[in-house]
Scaffold this motif. Structure first.
Motif, PDB file in Angstrom:
ATOM      1  N   ARG A  83       0.895  -1.149   0.043  1.00 35.57           N
ATOM      2  CA  ARG A  83      -0.080   0.093  -0.043  1.00 35.57           C
ATOM      3  C   ARG A  83       0.867   1.152  -0.038  1.00 35.57           C
ATOM      4  N   ASP A  84       1.721   1.312   0.865  1.00 39.78           N
ATOM      5  CA  ASP A  84       2.948   2.291   0.999  1.00 39.78           C
ATOM      6  C   ASP A  84       3.563   2.544  -0.469  1.00 39.78           C
ATOM      7  N   ALA A  85       4.008   1.534  -0.971  1.00 41.33           N
ATOM      8  CA  ALA A  85       4.928   1.657  -2.069  1.00 41.33           C
ATOM      9  C   ALA A  85       4.030   2.207  -3.403  1.00 41.33           C
ATOM     10  N   LEU A  86       2.797   1.688  -3.450  1.00 41.65           N
ATOM     11  CA  LEU A  86       1.864   2.425  -4.496  1.00 41.65           C
ATOM     12  C   LEU A  86       1.520   3.719  -4.344  1.00 41.65           C
ATOM     13  N   GLN A  87       1.407   3.780  -3.064  1.00 40.52           N
ATOM     14  CA  GLN A  87       0.963   5.326  -2.558  1.00 40.52           C
ATOM     15  C   GLN A  87       2.330   6.294  -2.957  1.00 40.52           C
TER      16      GLN A  87
END
Length: 803
Positions: A83-87
């Motif tokens: 989730r953080d990587a995509l964000q």
């Protein structure tokens, strides 16, 4: 993770970040996660070979695994990372994840159970492998047009499946037709060969199944039909392109569609061939794996457990015998001992019409050698019965694998029972009824062979992933141990009297209901009140599941509001979802009735928001993951003795819904766990239903004796909800009156209405309802599929858990 996603975007998807769509980002993220799964998958499989463990092979026509991305992230503890990587890459995780197309590998509870058990086998350490068919198209995508169900192809593979690994090197021939020859070899041994058969090739596709924690990753192997010939060059050169690829197209229809319609002779034959296709390929694969390390066939039951999920894979019994006897020259008696030692059978239905039988003529034409084997198994079994019960010809007729009617048919359930060392039901009441009704003779002949293994659901999918708000609340108060030890939810019980926890619990439920209301408004254009009671019945549309009983309650409720607009009544949103089989006319008529009633009720200004009726189109796992957390009331209202278990009842209770239900399936065991005071049980028991079946039943008298029932039936029959076609529902109403009401809706109606009145009173007491809901969650530990798998492993499969 950012680097991995960008690499896959470039090298796998073939896109630059600037021009990538949300679907492209999903594919890139899925492949990045698949890499992490594979890193754990290969060591798991290598370890099984190294330790020479006993393997469990779970054969099922359905595996409703749902979307894979979020489930894999949770099991590998990568959710926040991805989730953080995509964000960081400028993408919204929820939007990206929503682009995953759900795998169309099943239809109902059979497939959802199979998926849960695969998850639990990987989590508990069982070397478990699923086998099924890689359908090009699912059962169908359900659309609603003018209130009617309309089916369209469920083309789930249109954009590829990032989770699968094609295995062109794992391919096995599967034969149909031909003839059987018997001869003696040079040593004087009797031999049999199946010759002149047509061949189709079964090619494997593997999907890794990670357990929670990521330590073990098991395998789901799906078979796809491939032609032995791509095209006939003679026809191709002559310009007849259709004829040139005819063999290829006909061969590959075997894995095209889940459950092709059996209303035609061609459709029946295709279903029959599908079942043998995946059985034959799976047995070849299982034995090839066994032969890598072992040469002594007597060791097969020590190393191989084959679980038959319903009767669809029952041909395993005949196929394993054929391979052992014909191809490996194992003596018949020895082969039979081996086969019984490997096989176990799970029964999922008590309905005689749902127990598969196939015409002997079809067997003789498509699988001639298997018919011979079945006749021989049957002969030897009946000889044993005749020896123990001389002169009892009626018993012989009842337990025979061949039904001797106007059309001789092979009873697949009998083949599965006789060919297995254990047979299990999926709920205590279901197993008891198996022993006393459909399999009573087998229980008498082999006491102890039929056992119970109550179904369960995986808390990873159905609580942790589906309901992150409630999961976070639970974990914050009792820790994360419940995720793999669901009994730890018992530690929530004292919190049912804690005002602060109750307030948080109520807010979680309200947030889930708001999300559900927004989804219904966006997709269906129906505004609902999140503070109303969300009354949910989601399951396959079938007369025995009694969606019609639910609708009768809605009609009575509506009529009461119209008769007295000032009447104070508990606001309620009734939500119904499910598919009807394409050829099931009455079930499709029930869907139309839901939508007709909905059209009238939802647009009546006298009603306002006090009552809403919503039909959810195309109910599937992804929709269920929104519905279960939002449900206040779980409708489990099948006629007692007809529902084997149910798993929706477990999922909704696990998410804080109270159950209104009959004494049927797993409802009984849920009641034992959560307490009858925290449910709304009603209606006849299975024993009372059986007495009605024997003694007869006057449905019309029941209608005359109940004003509400008579009024509701008259409103439907007279065309109140179908003014464009007043007699539209006459046939449906006739099934409840002059048709004899086989599923006893009129018998249970008064009790059901009284239970619904109790629901209203209970929901009006907000504190009391919240306490009951929390206790439902706290006491659902028994219904984890981990417990189910551990019991199978210990008592049926004979495997040690690799904890």
């Amino acid at each position: 993770m950012k680097t991995a996603i960008l690499n896959h975007l470039l090298y796998t998807v073939g896109k630059q970040a600037l021009g990538a769509t949300a679907r492209d980002w999903f594919l890139a993220a899925a492949h990045a996660v698949r890499d992490r799964v594979t890193e754990r998958w290969m060591p798991t499989l290598d370890g099984y070979y190294r330790d020479d463990v006993k393997r469990v092979y779970y054969l099922s026509m359905e595996f409703l695994i749902g979307r894979t991305l979020v489930n894999s992230l949770i099991n590998l503890d990568l959710y926040d990372t991805v989730r953080d990587a995509l964000q960081a890459l400028g993408q919204d995780f929820e939007e990206v994840a929503a682009w995953e197309v759900e795998a169309a590998l099943g239809n109902g509870g059979l497939g959802r159970l199979a998926a849960c058990l695969l998850d639990s086998m990987a989590t508990t350490g069982v070397a478990g492998f699923g086998y099924g068919i890689r359908y090009d198209y699912g059962m169908f995508t359900q659309h609603i047009e003018h209130g009617w169900q309309v089916e369209s192809p469920e083309n789930w593979l249109r954009y590829g499946n990032p989770w699968e690994f094609p295995r062109p090197g794992v391919i096995f021939p599967v034969r149909f037709g031909g003839r059987v020859i018997h001869f003696r070899d040079s040593r004087g041994h009797d031999c049999t060969q199946w010759v002149d058969a047509e061949e189709v090739m079964a090619m494997a596709y593997d999907i890794p199944v990670p357990g929670f924690g990521g330590e073990r990753v098991n395998n789901l192997r799906l078979w796809s039909a491939k032609s032995t010939r791509e095209f006939d060059l003679k026809y191709f050169n002559a310009g007849n392109y259709i004829e040139a690829v005819r063999d290829k197209n006909e061969s590959e229809t075997l894995s095209k569609v889940l459950y092709p319609s059996d209303l035609t002779v061609r459709g029946k034959e295709l279903r029959f061939k599908q079942e043998y296709f995946f059985v034959a390929a799976s047995i070849q694969d299982i034995l090839a794996r066994f032969r890598k390390s072992h040469s002594n066939w007597d060791r097969l039951p020590d190393k191989v457990a084959i679980q038959l999920n319903d009767t669809h894979p029952a041909l395993v019994v005949a196929e394993l015998m054929r391979v052992l006897v014909d191809e490996h020259r194992v003596p018949w008696e020895q082969a039979w001992t081996i086969t019984q030692g490997c096989c176990a059978y799970t029964n999922h239905t008590l309905l005689p019409e749902a127990l598969e039988t196939w015409p002997v003529e079809l067997f003789a034409r498509v699988l001639p050698r298997h018919l011979e084997i079945i006749y021989q198994i049957n002969h030897e079994f009946l000889q044993g019965v005749r020896y123990r019960h001389p002169g009892d010809s009626e018993l012989l007729g009842r337990v025979s694998m061949i039904s001797e009617g106007a059309e001789k048919r092979v009873r697949m359930a009998h083949l599965a029972v006789i060919g297995s060392h254990k047979v299990n039901g999926v709920a205590a009441i279901h197993t008891g009824l198996m022993k006393s009704t459909i399999f009573s003779d087998f229980e008498h002949l082999s006491p102890g062979k039929i056992v119970n293994r109550t179904n369960g659901v995986t808390p990873r999918r159905w609580l942790l992933a589906a309901n992150p708000r409630l999961s976070a609340l639970i974990t914050r108060h009792i820790g994360a141990g419940w995720i793999t030890e669901l009994d730890q939810l018992r530690r929530l019980e004292p919190l049912a009297d804690d005002p602060a926890f109750c307030a948080e619990f109520v807010e979680v439920k309200r947030a889930n209901k708001r999300a559900m209301a927004e989804m219904m408004a966006q997709r269906l254009g129906i505004e609902t009140d999140p503070d109303s009671l969300f009354d949910v019945q989601v399951k396959r549309i079938h007369e025995y599941k009694r969606q019609l009983l639910n609708l009768l309650h809605v009609v009575v409720r509506y009529a009461r509001i119209r008769a007295n607009p000032l009447l104070e009544s508990q606001p309620r949103t009734v939500i119904i979802g499910g598919k009807a089989a394409p050829g099931y006319v009455l079930a499709k008529l029930i869907i139309k009735l839901v939508n007709d009633i909905s059209e009238v009720v939802n647009n009546d200004p006298l009603v306002g928001r006090r009552l809403r009726l919503v039909f959810l189109p195309n109910y599937n796992v992804s929709v269920a993951e929104m519905v279960m957390p939002a449900a206040d009331l779980s409708e489990q209202i099948s006629t007692a003795g007809t529902e084997a278990s149910g798993t929706g009842n477990m999922k909704m209770a696990m998410n804080g819904a109270l159950t209104i239900g009959t004494w049927d399936g797993a409802n009984v065991e849920i009641c034992e766990e959560v307490g009858e005071e925290n449910m709304f049980l009603f209606g006849l028991t299975a024993q009372e239903v059986a007495r009605y079946r024997v003694d007869g039943y006057d449905a019309c008298a029941r209608v005359r004796a109940n004003k509400d029932l008579a009024m509701a039936l008259d409103m439907i029959a007279s065309g109140f909800f179908s003014p464009d076609q007043p007699d539209r529902y006459r046939s449906l109403i006739d099934t409840l009156t002059v048709g004899g009401d086989h599923y006893l809706l009129t018998a249970d109606f008064a009790s059901y209405m009284a239970a619904q009145d109790r629901v209203d009173r209970a929901y009006a007491d907000a504190e009391g309802w919240t306490r009951k809901a929390i206790l439902n969650v706290a006491r659902m530990g028994k219904f984890s599929s981990d417990r189910t798998v551990i019991e199978y492993a210990r008592d049926i499969w004979g495997v040690d858990l690799g904890r």
